[in-house]
Design an enzyme around this catalytic site. Structure first.
Site, PDB file in Angstrom:
ATOM      1  N   HIS A 180     -41.893 -23.865 -27.006  1.00 41.51           N
ATOM      2  CA  HIS A 180     -40.902 -23.408 -26.170  1.00 41.51           C
ATOM      3  C   HIS A 180     -41.431 -22.131 -25.095  1.00 41.51           C
ATOM      4  CE1 HIS A 180     -38.206 -26.022 -28.276  1.00 41.51           C
ATOM      5  NE2 HIS A 180     -38.437 -25.509 -29.016  1.00 41.51           N
ATOM      6  N   HIS A 233     -41.227 -35.688 -30.811  1.00 44.85           N
ATOM      7  CA  HIS A 233     -40.215 -34.688 -30.699  1.00 44.85           C
ATOM      8  C   HIS A 233     -40.752 -33.254 -29.728  1.00 44.85           C
ATOM      9  CE1 HIS A 233     -36.708 -32.240 -31.914  1.00 44.85           C
ATOM     10  NE2 HIS A 233     -37.579 -31.185 -32.036  1.00 44.85           N
ATOM     11  N   ASP A 235     -38.431 -31.740 -26.791  1.00 41.74           N
ATOM     12  CA  ASP A 235     -38.461 -30.377 -26.683  1.00 41.74           C
ATOM     13  C   ASP A 235     -38.841 -29.772 -25.158  1.00 41.74           C
ATOM     14  OD1 ASP A 235     -37.444 -29.457 -29.063  1.00 41.74           O
ATOM     15  OD2 ASP A 235     -39.383 -28.840 -30.070  1.00 41.74           O
TER      16      ASP A 235
HETATM   17 ZN   LIG Z   1     -36.917 -29.443 -31.128  1.00 43.56          ZN
END
Ligand SMILES: [Zn+2]
Length: 313
Positions: free
Chosen positions: A275, A248, A252
């Site tokens: 992020h 995951h 992302d």
């Molecule tokens: Zn995510």
């Protein structure tokens, strides 16, 4: 394994968009608000643009690009200069980018992309079901010609010159349910859809109350996230992959890197990044003129070595 010079995502020389629109209905992971979202074809060179139907015309368009990212806390949020925002864009953008959609107009009636099942799989399947349209504009690529690295404590992320685009990541969580995981994959449509797309977002039981009090994860449920407790995951059916967590994180990262606006020819390598660091990496890259070239993708595969020599000279 057969050697291929560049993967499918990077051998389509013309820009693409969707052949037809598709619609999804669901709740935002953080706001908990119900959203209807229609992803529509868009013209060449327009990139990914959100249009908020619940905001008045003239101020409701929000471009999704590296320089419009305004928040990276738990998800990626983009905003326009009137403060209109769209959040949790990364799984949708990852699916568009990895499936070769360069341009899309995304119309929604709320501030957050629906979380669906917490992965990018529903988006990938919808893109496949409507198909792609080739546009009459060439696709340009960002060719990494010099290594760029950003760090934050022990977190680190780099883009490295390479004729093939690999993504290599490592995570290390205190939680023994996750622990240390690492994975390396060549970026391409097939690998994305087969290896990464179905891996879900995750959260920790002991952080849920705090997060919800802060306005996050209000739409979170066992239907759209993996919930991690001290001794295992709460979800009845368990994990979709033994290492779903690192998968995951890679999904992302692809969504974050897709905000560069072009396929990246080069490898991404990261330790414990998220992020925030992924976006800082793009900002550093695209503000370092000597670290990349922006050229038609058609010219890259034959001339990669020469491009490296030029930049080294
Ligand atoms: Zn995510």
């Amino acid at each position: 394994m057969m050697m291929k010079p560049l993967q499918d995502r990077n051998t389509q020389y013309a820009q693409q968009t969707l052949k037809k629109p598709f619609t999804c209905i669901g709740r935002g992971l953080h706001t908990g608000l119900k959203v209807i979202m229609t992803v529509m074809p868009a013209e060449a060179n327009s990139g990914y643009r959100f249009v908020r139907r619940d905001v008045s015309a003239g101020r409701n368009e929000v471009i999704a690009a590296w320089h419009t990212v305004t928040e990276t806390n738990l998800c990626t949020t983009v905003s326009n200069n009137m403060g209109v925002r769209v959040s949790t864009i990364e799984h949708l953008i990852a699916a568009l980018y990895a499936n070769g959609v360069d341009n899309a107009r995304i119309v929604l009636d709320g501030p957050e992309v629906p979380i669906m099942d917490g992965s990018a799989k529903p988006f990938s399947e919808l893109i496949e079901s409507v198909g792609l349209e080739t546009l009459e504009e060439e696709r340009k690529a960002i060719v990494i010609t010099d290594t760029i690295t950003v760090r934050d404590g022990k977190k680190e992320a780099s883009l490295i010159p390479s004729p093939t685009s690999w993504i290599t990541m490592e995570i290390d969580f205190e939680s023994s349910v996750i622990g240390r995981q690492s994975l390396s994959l060549e970026m391409g449509t097939e690998n994305f859809n087969r290896e990464l797309a179905d891996s879900r977002t995750f959260g920790f039981v002991d952080q849920m109350n705090t997060l919800q009090a802060l306005g996050y994860a209000r739409g979170g449920s066992l239907q759209n996230a993996v919930l991690v407790a001290k001794n295992g995951v709460i979800n009845k059916d368990g994990l979709r992959h033994e290492n779903e967590f690192i998968r995951h994180k890679m999904l992302d990262a692809i969504g974050d890197l897709a905000l560069s606006g072009a396929p990246i020819i080069g490898s991404f390598s990261a330790k414990y990044s998220g992020h925030k660091l992924n976006n800082e990496l793009l900002r550093k890259l695209l503000q370092s003129q000597n670290a990349y070239q922006y050229v038609p993708l058609r010219e890259v595969s034959d001339n990669w070595v020469e491009m490296m020599n030029v930049s080294a000279g």
